[in-house]
Design a protein around this motif. Structure first.
Motif, PDB file in Angstrom:
ATOM      1  N   UNK A  22       0.846  -1.201   0.000  1.00 12.21           N
ATOM      2  CA  UNK A  22       0.000   0.000   0.000  1.00 12.21           C
ATOM      3  C   UNK A  22       0.879   1.247   0.000  1.00 12.21           C
ATOM      4  N   UNK A  23       0.682   2.109  -0.998  1.00  9.15           N
ATOM      5  CA  UNK A  23       1.381   3.393  -1.075  1.00  9.15           C
ATOM      6  C   UNK A  23       0.402   4.488  -0.675  1.00  9.15           C
ATOM      7  N   UNK A  24       0.786   5.306   0.298  1.00  8.97           N
ATOM      8  CA  UNK A  24      -0.073   6.375   0.808  1.00  8.97           C
ATOM      9  C   UNK A  24       0.173   7.676   0.052  1.00  8.97           C
ATOM     10  N   UNK A  25      -0.869   8.517   0.005  1.00  7.01           N
ATOM     11  CA  UNK A  25      -0.710   9.856  -0.560  1.00  7.01           C
ATOM     12  C   UNK A  25      -0.232   9.860  -1.993  1.00  7.01           C
ATOM     13  N   UNK A  26      -0.828   8.984  -2.805  1.00  8.27           N
ATOM     14  CA  UNK A  26      -0.308   8.741  -4.154  1.00  8.27           C
ATOM     15  C   UNK A  26      -0.928   9.638  -5.220  1.00  8.27           C
ATOM     16  N   UNK A  27      -1.545  10.751  -4.842  1.00 12.94           N
ATOM     17  CA  UNK A  27      -2.224  11.611  -5.826  1.00 12.94           C
ATOM     18  C   UNK A  27      -1.294  12.109  -6.924  1.00 12.94           C
ATOM     19  N   UNK A  28      -0.021  12.288  -6.617  1.00  9.13           N
ATOM     20  CA  UNK A  28       0.908  12.827  -7.600  1.00  9.13           C
ATOM     21  C   UNK A  28       1.494  11.805  -8.543  1.00  9.13           C
ATOM     22  N   UNK A  29       1.157  10.538  -8.370  1.00  6.34           N
ATOM     23  CA  UNK A  29       1.723   9.493  -9.223  1.00  6.34           C
ATOM     24  C   UNK A  29       0.880   9.302 -10.481  1.00  6.34           C
ATOM     25  N   UNK A  30       1.541   9.009 -11.577  1.00  6.04           N
ATOM     26  CA  UNK A  30       0.828   8.702 -12.820  1.00  6.04           C
ATOM     27  C   UNK A  30       0.422   7.232 -12.830  1.00  6.04           C
ATOM     28  N   UNK A  31      -0.487   6.893 -13.726  1.00  7.20           N
ATOM     29  CA  UNK A  31      -0.880   5.500 -13.893  1.00  7.20           C
ATOM     30  C   UNK A  31       0.327   4.640 -14.249  1.00  7.20           C
ATOM     31  N   UNK A  32       1.209   5.178 -15.089  1.00  5.24           N
ATOM     32  CA  UNK A  32       2.399   4.428 -15.501  1.00  5.24           C
ATOM     33  C   UNK A  32       3.315   4.162 -14.306  1.00  5.24           C
ATOM     34  N   UNK A  33       3.467   5.126 -13.417  1.00  5.22           N
ATOM     35  CA  UNK A  33       4.289   4.924 -12.225  1.00  5.22           C
ATOM     36  C   UNK A  33       3.673   3.865 -11.311  1.00  5.22           C
ATOM     37  N   UNK A  34       2.357   3.915 -11.150  1.00  6.31           N
ATOM     38  CA  UNK A  34       1.678   2.932 -10.311  1.00  6.31           C
ATOM     39  C   UNK A  34       1.854   1.523 -10.880  1.00  6.31           C
TER      40      UNK A  34
END
Length: 277
Positions: A22-34
């Motif tokens: 689980x990664x928290x506070x992930x609003x700044x990540x792109x779909x590709x990064x996820x």
């Protein structure tokens, strides 16, 4: 740097359930990064906690396997809720959490280390055609007559659920990975004898980019409960064992109450830290 938690789900002892990253506070990540991070963790699912877009929700969750994004999955839902609460999350409604995900809003309730989610509506149910049943039987190494009943049980991953005569038959399965061509998510259930530690034995087989057996599967247990309980094939409250063949001791606690079916499990936090994405 983002906060990171790894939670073992459907177990009260670390190493015997099904882990989720689980990664928290992930609003700044792109779909590709996820997607890239999910491939790197190499777990059955990796999730990302984000700010909700629906005012009724406490948080938003995106769920990735190593191959694709899922609209919903059970053990990631429970594990991510545990991680969110442990990080200081406080539900808006007090007693219940509300998760926003690709399948919509999912309600959860907590009782200590055990959490439960309300089974979401099925995307597809109903009988399985003879041709599909034949293909599924072949993938499991069974004759069609070995299958007591079967049902579409899709709440996101695309499950076909198969009922066998007993738990012993479920544990004896030797699936053929090469035969999982069209029907790539198959769940199998069979009853244990009265007095056993669990009422049913469940196994889940997945062939996305590679074939594997999932240790403990919340979405499948939810869909099976939505099939077996209304059909009178299971009581309103029961416990399912899963992961036995993988040296796990997964336990899924099912309860029908107030018109909803709740899928519950204990959780253990195994890893906390930060990740640089």
């Amino acid at each position: 740097m983002l906060s990171f938690t790894q939670v073992d789900v459907f177990t009260d002892e670390l190493l015997f359930g099904n882990p989720v990253a689980v990664v928290h506070g992930a609003d700044g990540l792109s779909t590709e990064q996820m997607a890239a991070f999910a491939r790197w963790t190499n777990l059955s699912e990796t999730t990302f906690l984000l700010s909700p877009t629906d005012p009724a929700a406490d948080y938003r969750l995106r769920i990735f396997t190593t191959a694709r994004e899922l609209p919903f999955a059970g053990h990631p839902t429970i594990g991510s809720a545990r991680a969110w609460l442990a990080a200081g999350g406080a539900p808006k409604s007090g007693g219940r959490l509300v998760q926003e995900c690709g399948a919509g809003l999912v309600s959860l309730r907590a009782n200590g280390s055990r959490l439960a989610f309300a089974a979401p509506p099925l995307l597809r149910d109903g009988p399985v055609s003879p041709s599909t049943l034949g293909a599924v039987a072949a993938s499991l190494g069974l004759a069609p007559d070995d299958i007591v009943d079967a049902q579409w049980a899709d709440n996101g991953p695309g499950w076909v659920a198969v009922l066998l005569a007993d738990a012993e038959a479920v544990l004896a399965l030797a699936p053929d990975p090469a035969a999982f061509v069209e029907y790539t998510t198959v769940g199998v259930v069979g009853p244990h004898p009265p007095g056993a530690a669990a009422d049913f034995e469940i196994r889940a087989f997945v062939a996305d980019d590679a074939f594997f057996e999932d240790p403990v599967t919340g979405s499948l247990n939810a869909a099976i409960a939505q099939w077996l309980i209304p059909a009178g094939k299971a009581p309103a409250t029961y416990t399912a064992a899963q992961g036995t063949k993988l040296d796990r001791r997964g336990r899924v606690h099912i309860e029908q109450s107030d018109g909803e079916i709740w899928i519950g499990g204990d959780t253990v936090i195994g890893i906390t830290g930060t990740v640089d994405l």
